[in-house]
Design a protein around this motif. Structure first.
Motif, PDB file in Angstrom:
ATOM      1  N   LYS A 176       0.811  -1.208   0.000  1.00  0.00           N
ATOM      2  CA  LYS A 176       0.000   0.000   0.000  1.00  0.00           C
ATOM      3  C   LYS A 176       0.852   1.269   0.000  1.00  0.00           C
ATOM      4  N   VAL A 177       1.823   1.330   0.895  1.00  0.00           N
ATOM      5  CA  VAL A 177       2.597   2.576   0.985  1.00  0.00           C
ATOM      6  C   VAL A 177       3.455   2.795  -0.254  1.00  0.00           C
ATOM      7  N   ASN A 178       3.657   1.752  -1.021  1.00  0.00           N
ATOM      8  CA  ASN A 178       4.376   1.908  -2.287  1.00  0.00           C
ATOM      9  C   ASN A 178       3.437   2.149  -3.462  1.00  0.00           C
ATOM     10  N   GLY A 179       2.150   2.217  -3.166  1.00  0.00           N
ATOM     11  CA  GLY A 179       1.207   2.435  -4.259  1.00  0.00           C
ATOM     12  C   GLY A 179       1.115   1.261  -5.219  1.00  0.00           C
ATOM     13  N   TRP A 180       1.450   0.094  -4.745  1.00  0.00           N
ATOM     14  CA  TRP A 180       1.366  -1.096  -5.609  1.00  0.00           C
ATOM     15  C   TRP A 180      -0.090  -1.477  -5.746  1.00  0.00           C
ATOM     16  N   GLU A 181      -0.597  -1.456  -6.947  1.00  0.00           N
ATOM     17  CA  GLU A 181      -2.001  -1.784  -7.138  1.00  0.00           C
ATOM     18  C   GLU A 181      -2.138  -2.950  -8.084  1.00  0.00           C
ATOM     19  N   GLY A 182      -2.399  -4.087  -7.502  1.00  0.00           N
ATOM     20  CA  GLY A 182      -2.576  -5.268  -8.334  1.00  0.00           C
ATOM     21  C   GLY A 182      -3.537  -6.195  -7.634  1.00  0.00           C
ATOM     22  N   VAL A 183      -3.665  -7.382  -8.193  1.00  0.00           N
ATOM     23  CA  VAL A 183      -4.590  -8.362  -7.633  1.00  0.00           C
ATOM     24  C   VAL A 183      -4.021  -8.956  -6.356  1.00  0.00           C
ATOM     25  N   TRP A 184      -4.874  -9.138  -5.362  1.00  0.00           N
ATOM     26  CA  TRP A 184      -4.499  -9.864  -4.140  1.00  0.00           C
ATOM     27  C   TRP A 184      -4.857 -11.321  -4.408  1.00  0.00           C
ATOM     28  N   GLN A 185      -3.834 -12.137  -4.525  1.00  0.00           N
ATOM     29  CA  GLN A 185      -4.077 -13.455  -5.079  1.00  0.00           C
ATOM     30  C   GLN A 185      -3.720 -14.594  -4.130  1.00  0.00           C
ATOM     31  N   LEU A 186      -4.468 -15.673  -4.206  1.00  0.00           N
ATOM     32  CA  LEU A 186      -4.275 -16.845  -3.349  1.00  0.00           C
ATOM     33  C   LEU A 186      -3.502 -17.938  -4.070  1.00  0.00           C
ATOM     34  N   ASP A 187      -2.513 -18.516  -3.379  1.00  0.00           N
ATOM     35  CA  ASP A 187      -1.893 -19.745  -3.844  1.00  0.00           C
ATOM     36  C   ASP A 187      -1.950 -20.719  -2.676  1.00  0.00           C
ATOM     37  N   GLN A 188      -3.020 -21.465  -2.588  1.00  0.00           N
ATOM     38  CA  GLN A 188      -3.251 -22.355  -1.455  1.00  0.00           C
ATOM     39  C   GLN A 188      -3.554 -23.763  -1.963  1.00  0.00           C
ATOM     40  N   PHE A 189      -3.201 -24.746  -1.153  1.00  0.00           N
ATOM     41  CA  PHE A 189      -3.513 -26.145  -1.472  1.00  0.00           C
ATOM     42  C   PHE A 189      -4.383 -26.722  -0.353  1.00  0.00           C
ATOM     43  N   PRO A 190      -5.676 -26.548  -0.452  1.00  0.00           N
ATOM     44  CA  PRO A 190      -6.534 -27.096   0.610  1.00  0.00           C
ATOM     45  C   PRO A 190      -6.727 -28.608   0.446  1.00  0.00           C
ATOM     46  N   PHE A 191      -5.678 -29.358   0.774  1.00  0.00           N
ATOM     47  CA  PHE A 191      -5.675 -30.818   0.579  1.00  0.00           C
ATOM     48  C   PHE A 191      -6.924 -31.492   1.130  1.00  0.00           C
ATOM     49  N   ARG A 192      -7.254 -31.166   2.367  1.00  0.00           N
ATOM     50  CA  ARG A 192      -8.307 -31.908   3.081  1.00  0.00           C
ATOM     51  C   ARG A 192      -9.530 -31.036   3.344  1.00  0.00           C
ATOM     52  N   GLU A 193      -9.583 -29.866   2.691  1.00  0.00           N
ATOM     53  CA  GLU A 193     -10.674 -28.931   2.966  1.00  0.00           C
ATOM     54  C   GLU A 193     -11.562 -28.757   1.735  1.00  0.00           C
ATOM     55  N   ASP A 194     -12.729 -28.197   1.947  1.00  0.00           N
ATOM     56  CA  ASP A 194     -13.571 -27.785   0.840  1.00  0.00           C
ATOM     57  C   ASP A 194     -12.900 -26.580   0.195  1.00  0.00           C
ATOM     58  N   THR A 195     -12.645 -26.666  -1.102  1.00  0.00           N
ATOM     59  CA  THR A 195     -11.801 -25.662  -1.726  1.00  0.00           C
ATOM     60  C   THR A 195     -12.496 -24.303  -1.824  1.00  0.00           C
ATOM     61  N   VAL A 196     -13.794 -24.309  -2.054  1.00  0.00           N
ATOM     62  CA  VAL A 196     -14.531 -23.042  -2.144  1.00  0.00           C
ATOM     63  C   VAL A 196     -14.593 -22.376  -0.769  1.00  0.00           C
ATOM     64  N   GLU A 197     -14.866 -23.175   0.247  1.00  0.00           N
ATOM     65  CA  GLU A 197     -14.936 -22.638   1.595  1.00  0.00           C
ATOM     66  C   GLU A 197     -13.570 -22.049   2.014  1.00  0.00           C
ATOM     67  N   ALA A 198     -12.512 -22.735   1.627  1.00  0.00           N
ATOM     68  CA  ALA A 198     -11.174 -22.241   1.965  1.00  0.00           C
ATOM     69  C   ALA A 198     -10.922 -20.879   1.317  1.00  0.00           C
ATOM     70  N   ALA A 199     -11.344 -20.738   0.074  1.00  0.00           N
ATOM     71  CA  ALA A 199     -11.161 -19.450  -0.610  1.00  0.00           C
ATOM     72  C   ALA A 199     -12.017 -18.370   0.039  1.00  0.00           C
ATOM     73  N   ASN A 200     -13.241 -18.717   0.398  1.00  0.00           N
ATOM     74  CA  ASN A 200     -14.106 -17.724   1.043  1.00  0.00           C
ATOM     75  C   ASN A 200     -13.524 -17.246   2.375  1.00  0.00           C
ATOM     76  N   LEU A 201     -13.025 -18.194   3.155  1.00  0.00           N
ATOM     77  CA  LEU A 201     -12.425 -17.813   4.436  1.00  0.00           C
ATOM     78  C   LEU A 201     -11.233 -16.881   4.203  1.00  0.00           C
ATOM     79  N   SER A 202     -10.456 -17.185   3.188  1.00  0.00           N
ATOM     80  CA  SER A 202      -9.270 -16.384   2.875  1.00  0.00           C
ATOM     81  C   SER A 202      -9.656 -14.956   2.503  1.00  0.00           C
ATOM     82  N   ILE A 203     -10.637 -14.830   1.629  1.00  0.00           N
ATOM     83  CA  ILE A 203     -10.989 -13.499   1.140  1.00  0.00           C
ATOM     84  C   ILE A 203     -11.675 -12.695   2.241  1.00  0.00           C
ATOM     85  N   ARG A 204     -12.458 -13.380   3.061  1.00  0.00           N
ATOM     86  CA  ARG A 204     -13.036 -12.705   4.232  1.00  0.00           C
ATOM     87  C   ARG A 204     -11.911 -12.077   5.064  1.00  0.00           C
ATOM     88  N   PHE A 205     -10.837 -12.817   5.265  1.00  0.00           N
ATOM     89  CA  PHE A 205      -9.707 -12.306   6.047  1.00  0.00           C
ATOM     90  C   PHE A 205      -8.987 -11.170   5.319  1.00  0.00           C
TER      91      PHE A 205
END
Lengths: 329, 329, 329, 329
Positions: B257-286
Motif C-alpha cells: 500500500k505505501v508503495n502504491g502497488w495496485e494489483g490483484v491480491w491473489q491466493l496460492d493455497q492447497f486445501p488438501f483436506r478442505e472444501d476448496t470453495v470454503e477455503a477461498a471464502n475464508l481467505s478473502i473474508r480475512f
C-alpha cells in the motif's frame, strides 16, 4: 573381513513416485513383483519391508514366490494407512466408521505378516495429526491414537507391532512425532507387543540426535527396528544414507553396536530421480564401510573421551576411522 | 466501505491433489472446467491463474467460455514445467533436447497467455536445482537458467514473464530460491519483460521477511505479481492465508500500500483436506478485513515509530487495527 | 605431499566467550596479545583476522610485535561494530549521529588495516536489520546500508573491504543475509573495492549451498575471502569444521579449487567449552586431509557425472577419496 | 469486564543483557532491586520469578522488602545453573565434584523458595546436553539427569520443582528438550513433587504445537507453570508475546481455559533493545485482549468443529473473536 549385518530396504525403494507437482510420476509405475525383482538385483540385500496392499492384481502367493526366487525375506509389512480414505487420520479419523474400517484393514495386514513370516507389522500413521491451529481437540487425539493402537495390539497379540514416528508429512504435524512421545504413549497402552521403528532421517529433521533417541528407546526396551537415509535437516528428503550426514549416521550405528543391538541395517530412501538399484548399492557400499570403521574404532578411548565430554578428543578418534573407511575396500 | 482490490487465485486452488503417500489423491480428479466453475462460486473472486496444459480433452475455447460464464478473467498462465519430463530440470535439464522441448512448450504456453488475454506467463521452474552435494556444476546451472529465460523472453517480447521463486520442493533445492537471487539473475538477462511474482509463503519459509522482499523487488522495478497463503515456516504448506501468520501478511500488504502497488491480491493455497470453495471464502473474508485495517491504520504514526526503530510503538499501532479488523464486518 | 594452502583463523577463536546465560564467561578473559600467543601455538597457522579495538591497553605496536614473534600475519581487521552503541544498527542505526560515529570508527579501523599490512577490512554488520514485524522501513534500510558502505569504500579506496553476510544473530534478522542480496547491493554501490567474505556456516544455515554461493560470488568477481566452521543448520553454532557436514565443506573446497581460487583457508569457530588451540589443530588436521582428498579426486570423472546430473555416480567418486583422506596421514 | 488472571514475569525481563557479540551489554547492568522496582512500574503485574543468586550485595531481606514495596509476590525462584562453573553441564557435568556443588547450590535455592514463600523452584538446566556428535554417552546423560533431579526432589519434598524444557541454547542440544521427554523422565523419577513449566516459545521453536503440549502435560498431571513470549520458530528469540504468532498463543490459552487450568499468565521475554517496562505493558495489554476474546469465543461451536476436524469452520469462529479483541479496549 568385517562380519556384516543383514541389509534390508523398504520395498518402496524400488517403486516409482509421484508428488503434488510431478503428478504423472517420476517414472512409470512398478508392480510389487517387479519391485521385488529389482531388490533382488541389489548386491547384499537380504530382507525387504513390504507395503500392503500389493499393486493391483498381485497375490500373496506371487509375493512369496517372488521373494524366494530373488533370495529375499520379508522383515515387515507396511499397511498403507495414508491413502485418501484416511486423509483426515487413520486411528484419529473423526468418523468412527472409518476407524472401524482401519482396524479391519490392519487386522488383514497382520494376516499378511503371518503369511509372509515377517517379524513385525509396521504402523506409520502419517495422516494422524493436524494442519491448522485449533483444528483438533488434542486430548481426544491422544485417546484415539493410544486406545486404537492398544486395541490393534490386543487383537494381534501373537505379532509385534512397531510404530514409526515422524515429525510431519503428509500431515502438517504428525501425532507420533518423536521418540519420547511414542515411548510415553506405548507405556500408557500397557501392552508388550508394541515397540518403535526409528527412522534416522525422521529423528534428524525432528531436531533429535538419532543416536540419543536410539539409546533412549533401547533403554526403554522399545527399539525393535530401524531405517536409515539422509536429509537436509528440514524435511524428510529420504536421500541416500551418508551423502550429507555421515558423522551422525556413524554415531547412530556406534550406539547400536555398543548396546549389542543386532538387527537388520535397513534403508528407507526415495530415489525420485535416480536409478533405484544403483542408489541401494551405493548405500550398502557406504554402510559396509561404516561397519569396517566400527571394527577399527578404539571404543575404549572413545568412551574415556565421552566421560570427560572431550568433544575434540572424541572427534579425533572418530575421524581416524571414518575418513579411512573406504580404503582397501 | 473499504475500496477492495480485485481478488484472485491459482486455479489449482480448486483442484484435487496427490502427494507421495496419498497416491490415490485427496479427492477425485477435477477438470479445468469444473475448477473454473468452483472458482466462480467463491464470493468476490475476479481472476484466476490458469495452469497449462488443461486437463485432458479441454480446449482453450471451452476455457474462455467457462471464464466468461463464471465472471472470471485469466490473470496469468502457469505452464506445468515440473512433470516427469522435466524432473531433472526444465531450463537446466542436462539434456539439450529436453531444453529445446521446454522452450517449444513455453512458447505454446505464451500463445495461451495471448489467447486468454492474460497479463503474464508465470514461470515456476520447481525442478531446476539439485538434490545432492556434488550433483551439479553450479556455474553451468546459472548459465542455463539465466540464458534460457532470456531466450524465452526475447522470443516473446510482447508479453510479460514473471519468475516465481521458492527455496525448495519438489527439487531438494531450487535454483531460483530467493528474491535477491532472482533479481540478480534478471538484471543479468538484460531484458525488460521479465519480473518477479512474490509468493508470501515462499519468502516466509525461505527466512525472508516477505515485506522486505516486496520492498526490494519494488525498488528494483520487478514486483509484477504476488500470491499469499501461510505455512509453519519450515515448508511450503500452502495453508489458508492468515491462519498462522496474520501479522506478517498484514505487514506485507502494508508495504504494497505505501508503495502504491495496485494489483490483484491473489491466493496460492492447497486445501488438501478442505472444501476448496470454503477455503477461498475464508481467505478473502480475512483479506477484506486486512484491507479495512489498512484503511484505519495510522500510517504517519507508524512511519514515525519506524524511523526510531520503535518496535513496541509500531506494534501497538498495528495491533490496534489488526485485532479490531473483524468488528463490524 | 600435498601442497597445502595457508591456514588462518579469526583471532577470536582464541578468546573466551560470554552469552546471554553464562554471563560470567565460559573462561577468564584473554587479552589480544595472549590470543596471538595461542594462535602461534597452533600447528600450521599462518594468518589471523584481528578484531579491533584490541583488548584494553593493548597498542598496535604490541600487536605487530606479537604477530612477528609468533610467526603470524594479519589477513584482515574486524571492527567490532556490534557493541552496545550499535545495538540498533551500525550503518542503519536510526540516529544520524551514531552513523557518523560509525564511519569515523571504521576509518580508524581502516588505518589499522594499513598499519598491519592486512589484505582487507572485514565489515560484518551483525546489528543491522530488525527484530519485529513492522519495526523498520525496508526501503530506508536498503538506502542506509548501501549508501553507508559506498561512502566507507570511497573514503578508503586504497584498501579492500569485504562484507560478511549472515542470516541472523545477534539481530533477529540481518540486513546482509545472503550471497545474492550482498552481491546485488554491492553492484548498486558502483565501487570496485567492496567484495564478499563467505562464511561456510552462514551460507549453510541460511539454506544456501555454500558451494553454489561460492560459485555465484566467484562469477560476480566478488569472492575475496572465506571462513569455514560447522553447525547444525539451524543456527550459527561455529562448531569445528567437518564435525557435522564434511561432505558439503569438501564440495565447497572443490568449488574453490576448480575455479583456481587461491586464498587462505580460514577458521571462524567459537570453541565455547573446548581448548581453543586443540580445536584449531583438529580443524587444520581435517582441512589438510580434505586437501589431500582433492589431490586424489578424479575431477574429470566428477565433471562428467555432473554434466549428467548423476548424483549417485558423483557421490561414489567423492566418497572414494573423502572417506580415505585420513589414511597414511 | 473480563475477570483477568494474575499476570507475572521472569524478573530478568527487567534486566539488561549481553550476548556473544555485544559483550558490553545492551544496556548498563541493573540490580535485582532495580529490576523489582521496574516490575512494579508495569501495569497489572502481580508476580515475578526471581533469579538466584541476586546481583552482587543484595540480600534476601532486601528482596522481600522490595517485593512488598512494589506490590509483588515471588511465584518462583530460578537458580542460575548455567554460569561458567556449569558450562559442561549441571546435573550431567562430567565431574562428580561439580555435581555435588550443584546439589548444594540448588538446596540453597530451595531455601530461597521457602524464604520468599514462592510456589516453586524452577530448574532450567540449559547447559545439560551436548554440542558435538560423539561427545557424550547418552545412556549416562539420562542417568545423571534423571537421578540428579530425583535426588534434589527427595531432598526437598516440601516444595514443588518445575523443569523448564527447551530444545537448545546455550548448549547445542539440551537434554530436557521436549514436553514428552520431560514427562517420560519425571515418570521414571517416581516422585510427586516434580512437574513441568511449559515455555510457549520453547515448544513453538521445538516444532511442538504449544497447545498440544499443554494438553499432554495437563493429562499427565504435570503442567505446573507456564511462560509466554514469541519467536520466529527457529530460535528462542524471546520476543514480545503476540507480535508474531497470535493465533497459536490464543490456542494455547484456549487449551488452558477448557481444562480449567488456573494459574499465572507469565512472561519470559528478553527485550534486548527495548524499554523493558514498555515491553511488559504491551504484552499484558495483548494478553488481556486475548482473555476478552476467550470470554466471547463460542466454545461449543468450536468443539463441534474440532470433532469434525473442520479447520475452516474452527478458524472462522476463532477469527471472529481474535480479530475483534482490541475493540472497546
Amino acid at each position: 573381513m568385517s562380519n556384516y549385518p543383514k541389509f534390508g530396504a523398504g520395498l518402496w525403494h524400488f517403486a516409482s513416485y509421484v508428488d503434488r507437482y510431478a503428478t504423472d510420476g517420476y517414472a512409470p509405475p512398478v508392480t510389487t513383483l517387479e519391485q521385488i525383482a529389482r531388490a533382488g538385483r541389489v548386491d547384499d540385500l537380504s530382507v525387504v519391508d513390504v507395503p500392503y496392499p500389493f499393486t493391483e492384481g498381485v497375490t500373496i502367493d506371487q509375493v512369496k514366490a517372488a521373494l524366494v526366487e530373488h533370495g529375499l525375506e520379508a522383515i515387515g509389512v507396511t499397511p498403507e494407512i495414508y491413502l485418501r480414505k484416511f486423509s483426515k487420520g487413520a486411528f484419529t479419523h473423526p468418523d468412527p466408521a472409518v476407524r472401524a474400517e482401519l482396524l479391519e484393514f490392519l487386522n488383514e495386514a497382520a494376516d499378511v505378516v503371518r503369511a509372509l513370516g515377517a517379524q513385525y507389522l509396521k504402523v506409520w500413521p502419517g495422516q494422524d495429526g493436524w494442519d491448522y491451529p485449533f483444528q483438533v481437540d488434542h486430548r481426544q487425539q491422544w485417546r484415539l491414537a493410544v486406545d486404537g493402537m492398544r486395541e490393534l495390539a490386543q487383537a494381534n497379540s501373537d505379532i509385534k507391532i512397531v510404530i514409526e514416528y515422524k515429525p510431519r508429512e503428509p500431515r502438517g504435524k504428525m501425532f507420533w512425532d518423536s521418540a519420547a512421545k511414542t515411548a510415553l504413549g506405548i507405556k500408557e497402552m500397557g501392552v508388550d507387543n508394541v515397540g518403535v521403528l526409528l527412522d534416522f532421517g525422521h529423528a534428524l529433521y525432528g531436531g533429535e540426535s538419532p543416536s540419543a533417541s536410539a539409546q533412549l528407546l533401547i533403554d526403554q526396551g522399545l527399539l525393535w527396528g530401524m531405517d536409515v537415509n539422509d536429509n537436509l535437516r528440514g524435511w524428510d528428503d529420504d536421500l541416500v544414507v551418508g551423502t550429507v550426514h555421515p558423522v551422525e549416521v556413524f554415531e547412530f550405528f556406534y550406539t547400536l553396536k555398543v548396546n549389542g543391538w543386532e538387527g537388520v541395517w535397513q534403508l528407507d530412501q526415495f530415489p525420485f530421480r535416480e536409478d533405484t538399484v544403483e542408489a541401494a548399492n551405493l548405500s550398502i557400499r557406504f554402510l559396509k564401510a561404516l561397519h569396517r570403521a566400527l571394527d577399527e574404532l578404539d571404543v575404549e578411548a572413545l568412551r574415556a573421551a565421552q566421560l570427560r565430554q572431550d568433544a575434540m578428543g572424541a572427534q579425533r578418534i572418530v575421524q581416524d576411522v571414518l575418513f579411512s573407511c573406504m580404503r582397501g575396500e
